[in-house]
Design an enzyme around this catalytic site. Structure first.
Site, short mmCIF file in Angstrom:
data_model
loop_
_atom_site.label_atom_id
_atom_site.label_comp_id
_atom_site.label_asym_id
_atom_site.label_seq_id
_atom_site.Cartn_x
_atom_site.Cartn_y
_atom_site.Cartn_z
N HIS A 164 1.20 -5.37 6.73
CA HIS A 164 1.61 -6.71 6.30
C HIS A 164 2.72 -7.23 7.24
CE1 HIS A 164 -0.45 -6.37 2.29
NE2 HIS A 164 -0.36 -5.11 2.63
N TYR A 185 6.44 3.24 2.25
CA TYR A 185 7.23 2.03 2.54
C TYR A 185 8.61 2.43 3.06
CZ TYR A 185 3.81 -0.79 -0.09
OH TYR A 185 2.66 -1.41 -0.54
C1 HEM Z 1 -1.31 4.31 -0.61
C2 HEM Z 1 -1.51 3.04 -0.53
C3 HEM Z 1 -0.70 2.10 0.33
C4 HEM Z 1 -0.04 2.32 1.49
C5 HEM Z 1 0.07 3.62 2.28
C6 HEM Z 1 0.60 1.08 1.88
C7 HEM Z 1 1.37 0.90 3.02
C8 HEM Z 1 2.19 -0.17 3.28
C9 HEM Z 1 3.20 -0.25 4.29
C10 HEM Z 1 3.52 0.85 5.30
C11 HEM Z 1 3.82 -1.45 4.18
C12 HEM Z 1 5.00 -1.96 5.01
C13 HEM Z 1 6.30 -1.67 4.23
C14 HEM Z 1 7.57 -2.12 4.91
O1 HEM Z 1 7.79 -1.85 6.11
O2 HEM Z 1 8.43 -2.71 4.21
C15 HEM Z 1 3.18 -2.15 3.11
C16 HEM Z 1 3.48 -3.42 2.71
C17 HEM Z 1 2.90 -4.04 1.64
N1 HEM Z 1 1.96 -3.52 0.78
FE1 HEM Z 1 1.15 -1.71 0.85
N2 HEM Z 1 0.32 0.13 0.95
C18 HEM Z 1 -0.46 0.71 -0.02
C19 HEM Z 1 -0.99 0.11 -1.15
C20 HEM Z 1 -0.73 -1.17 -1.52
C21 HEM Z 1 -1.25 -1.81 -2.70
C22 HEM Z 1 -2.14 -1.16 -3.75
C23 HEM Z 1 -0.77 -3.08 -2.68
C24 HEM Z 1 -1.00 -4.20 -3.65
C25 HEM Z 1 -0.79 -4.19 -4.84
C26 HEM Z 1 0.08 -3.23 -1.53
C27 HEM Z 1 0.78 -4.37 -1.19
C28 HEM Z 1 1.66 -4.48 -0.15
C29 HEM Z 1 2.41 -5.67 0.14
C30 HEM Z 1 2.36 -6.97 -0.64
C31 HEM Z 1 3.18 -5.40 1.26
C32 HEM Z 1 4.13 -6.35 1.98
C33 HEM Z 1 5.49 -6.25 1.36
C34 HEM Z 1 6.49 -7.08 2.12
O3 HEM Z 1 6.27 -8.29 2.24
O4 HEM Z 1 7.45 -6.51 2.58
N3 HEM Z 1 0.07 -2.07 -0.84
N4 HEM Z 1 2.18 -1.35 2.57
#
Ligand code: HEM
Ligand code: HEM
Ligand code: HEM
Lengths: 212, 370
Positions: B70, B340
């Site tokens: 993202h 995260y």
């Molecule tokens: C094991 C499953 C998942 C992994 C490994 C993963 C991994 C990641 C990573 C590495 C980031 C960047 C975090 C940062 O640097 O702050 C991220 C952001 C994000 N993820 Fe996931 N994610 C997963 C599941 C999900 C699910 C199920 C959702 C939805 C409900 C989701 C929604 C988001 C959102 C909205 C962001 C952006 C947050 C922001 O704006 O800082 N993720 N994810």
């Protein structure tokens, strides 16, 4: 009591309870950051336990400043004497540094410093990427330094107990022996009780089958 | 370390060696236990670091200072206004009829901060709500209604399968097919990705919490819940021609235009599980007839670039929760929290070490490669 042969009760209770807490914290810390499933529960344990260590460390330092620790054996080589003193000060410094760095790091990272649900400590640093990154690395490096120092400290403590048998281990393990009284403790040599630790040596001698 | 050669109190060196051996073994055992707990002895165990490495590899490039997933988005600010209906479900302060300010972020899925909005199947909303009782609630929600796979390991395999082959620059279709075969639940997600309409704006997109949480009310009653932010902005879909023609940054351009006219709103809709509904598997939806409760409104009032805005240095860890809300047994939640944190640590470290000019500068490009 300027010539105590043992750490006072406060020092001993704090030493062993904090030893257990700190070793636990090191394992919890290194384990939680490497786990896909345990992080949430372990982090919520890690934060309050770390702050508890900070509070205990304050009490311990005050006790230590008010009560002189027993002297190390006079025949201890100067290098070991120095290593013992230096490592104790490193351990003291890290008992304060680890929790303070943890708290500042969470503050600088913009995280709530939650102790338990609904109770947070105030931030002690402004939210800032650069300070967060530096503190986050420091928390890891200092933790590794602390673990290495604890291992050396453990080795040295066991060396005193099993090889030198000079009463240093007993000075932390138990209290002052009862006042020497010919009727109550006929077997204890008064000189030995003061300089080293007779009951410690005797107990170990039995364990080792050493008849002396 | 004490000098092991001088043993004044031990007259017979032969008696010392079992003790020295014992000490060495004890210290070595402690060091080994530590290394094992740290994962250093088990290179094939999945850790948050290794998961993040896989994400970086699959991104094809490390975009220093940006989120590893993202990566493209903007900061937003506004407030949540509770309507009092949520109070029966959770004691969280935001559900009272008060305004709770937030620092949020709207983004698109994908690891590149320069990706094209028109190619981003997944859109997201993240909120950090700071309620007046001093507590915080962080949420990160996606436009997909359910997760693609049933387990953390499967999501890791998906990430690996989507990694571009260095030879072609594209993911290997054979590996992708093998992944889909091994995880039949993924077919439902693939069908959603293929057929779900593309909303024209961040403003008329629905954002779903996807994972299950537990709400606890003042009386101590617990409910398993999921929630969605449903737009008050009228839905309109883009045709594939419209998408082809759209600017690479059309989402943020559209947002600027809309916010100049006034705030944007979403209803927060909480869905309450019935006993037996799947809790630990975010790839399974709950039946439609479950109780839905509208608990308040998300209102976005302003936006700033993510390179300079307040959302940049926030980790939207979905397990930063206030009293009245807890994570469920869904293992994806714990995994998200872990990964995260690593992604956050890396990007903050990039910034601290001066490697992240394009992620931090006020003049940072939007939509152009550095
Ligand atoms: C094991 C499953 C998942 C992994 C490994 C993963 C991994 C990641 C990573 C590495 C980031 C960047 C975090 C940062 O640097 O702050 C991220 C952001 C994000 N993820 Fe996931 N994610 C997963 C599941 C999900 C699910 C199920 C959702 C939805 C409900 C989701 C929604 C988001 C959102 C909205 C962001 C952006 C947050 C922001 O704006 O800082 N993720 N994810
Ligand atoms: C004696 C006190 C402490 C010890 C021995 C300790 C030890 C550790 C260790 C070994 C790690 C893993 C580091 C790594 O592998 O990178 C860690 C991580 C962490 N510590 Fe501590 N810690 C202490 C106190 C605290 C306190 C007081 C807090 C907060 C109030 C704290 C918060 C954290 C957090 C949040 C992490 C994980 C950070 C991340 O995932 O990025 N620690 N700690
Ligand atoms: C792991 C098992 C441990 C053993 C067997 C052990 C043993 C001992 C012994 C025998 C002493 C007395 C040494 C002397 O009089 O010079 C001592 C002192 C000390 N130990 Fe430990 N220790 C352990 C863990 C720790 C830990 C984890 C810490 C803190 C991080 C620690 C901090 C200290 C300090 C600072 C002293 C100096 C006395 C004081 O001022 O409190 N020890 N330890």
């Amino acid at each position: 009591m300027s010539s105590a042969t043992h750490f006072n009760l406060t020092a001993r209770v704090l030493h062993w309870s904090m030893a257990a807490l700190i070793v636990t914290m090191l394992f919890v810390g290194i384990g939680m950051v490497a786990s896909m499933s345990w992080r949430p529960s372990l982090v919520s344990l890690h934060r309050p336990l770390g702050i508890a260590i900070l509070l205990l460390a304050i009490v311990r330092l005050l006790n230590r400043l008010r009560h002189r620790p027993p002297p190390l054996p006079a025949d201890l080589p100067a290098v070991q004497m120095l290593a013992a003193k230096a490592s104790h000060w490193v351990l003291y410094a890290l008992m304060f540094a680890m929790p303070l760095v943890g708290w500042s790091m969470l503050s600088a990272g913009g995280y709530p410093v939650t102790m338990f649900k609904g109770f947070m400590l105030p931030p002690i640093m402004p939210h800032n990427a650069t300070s967060y990154a530096l503190l986050r690395s420091a928390h890891t490096r200092l933790a590794l330094l602390l673990f290495a120092t604890v291992l050396m400290h453990l080795a040295a403590a066991l060396f005193h107990a099993w090889v030198r048998r000079d009463g240093v281990f007993a000075s932390m393990a138990r209290g002052e022996p009862p006042p020497v009284d010919a009727t109550l403790a006929p077997a204890v040599d008064a000189d030995e009780a003061r300089s080293g630790d007779a009951d410690e040596t005797a107990a170990l001698a039995q364990v080792n089958g050493d008849e002396r | 370390m004490p000098d092991l050669e001088s043993r004044p109190a031990s007259p017979n060196p032969r008696r010392a060696w079992p003790a020295l051996l014992g000490i060495t073994l004890i210290v070595a055992a402690a060091a080994l236990a530590f290394a094992w707990v740290a994962g250093w002895l088990t290179p094939s165990r999945l850790t948050p670091q290794r998961f993040t490495n896989a994400i970086e590899t699959s991104n094809g490039h490390i975009y220093r200072g940006f989120r590893r997933a993202h990566a493209k988005g903007v900061c937003v600010a506004g407030y949540f206004e509770g309507n009092g209906q949520g109070v029966t479900l959770s004691s969280a302060r935001i559900f009272a009829p008060v305004r709770t300010p937030f620092v949020g972020r709207l983004s698109v899925g994908g690891g590149s901060p320069y990706g094209l909005d028109s190619k981003a199947r997944v859109r997201s909303m993240a909120l950090e709500l700071n309620s007046d009782d001093g507590q915080q609630w962080r949420m990160a929600m996606n436009s997909f209604p359910f997760f693609g796979v049933a387990s953390v390991q499967a999501f890791y395999e998906q990430t690996v399968a989507n990694t571009p082959d260095p030879a072609t620059g594209q993911p290997d279709p054979v590996k992708q097919a093998a992944f889909a075969k091994a995880h039949p639940e993924f077919a439902r997600f693939a069908a959603w990705a293929k057929s779900a309409p593309w909303p024209t704006s961040w403003a008329n997109t629905t954002y779903n919490g996807v994972n299950t949480f537990r709400f606890i009310n003042r009386a101590g009653e617990q409910h398993d819940v999921r929630w969605s932010m449903q737009p008050q902005t009228a839905f309109a879909a883009m045709s594939s021609e419209q998408r082809e023609a759209a600017d690479g940054n059309f989402l943020s351009e559209d947002l600027d235009v809309r916010l100049a006219q006034g705030p944007m709103r979403w209803d927060m809709v909480v869905t309450v599980a019935k006993p037996g509904d799947p809790i630990v598997d975010p790839s399974q939806s709950w039946p439609e007839d479950r109780r839905h409760v509208i608990v308040g409104t998300v209102v976005i009032e302003s936006t700033t670039p993510q390179t300079t805005g307040a959302c940049r240095d926030i980790n939207y860890d979905p397990l930063v929760l206030p009293t009245g809300v807890e994570g469920s047994g869904d293992p994806v939640l714990a995994a998200r929290s872990a990964v995260y944190s690593v992604s956050f640590n890396r990007r903050e470290h990039d910034i601290a070490s001066g490697k992240a000019a394009s992620a931090t500068g006020p003049a940072a490009p939007q939509g152009a490669k550095p």
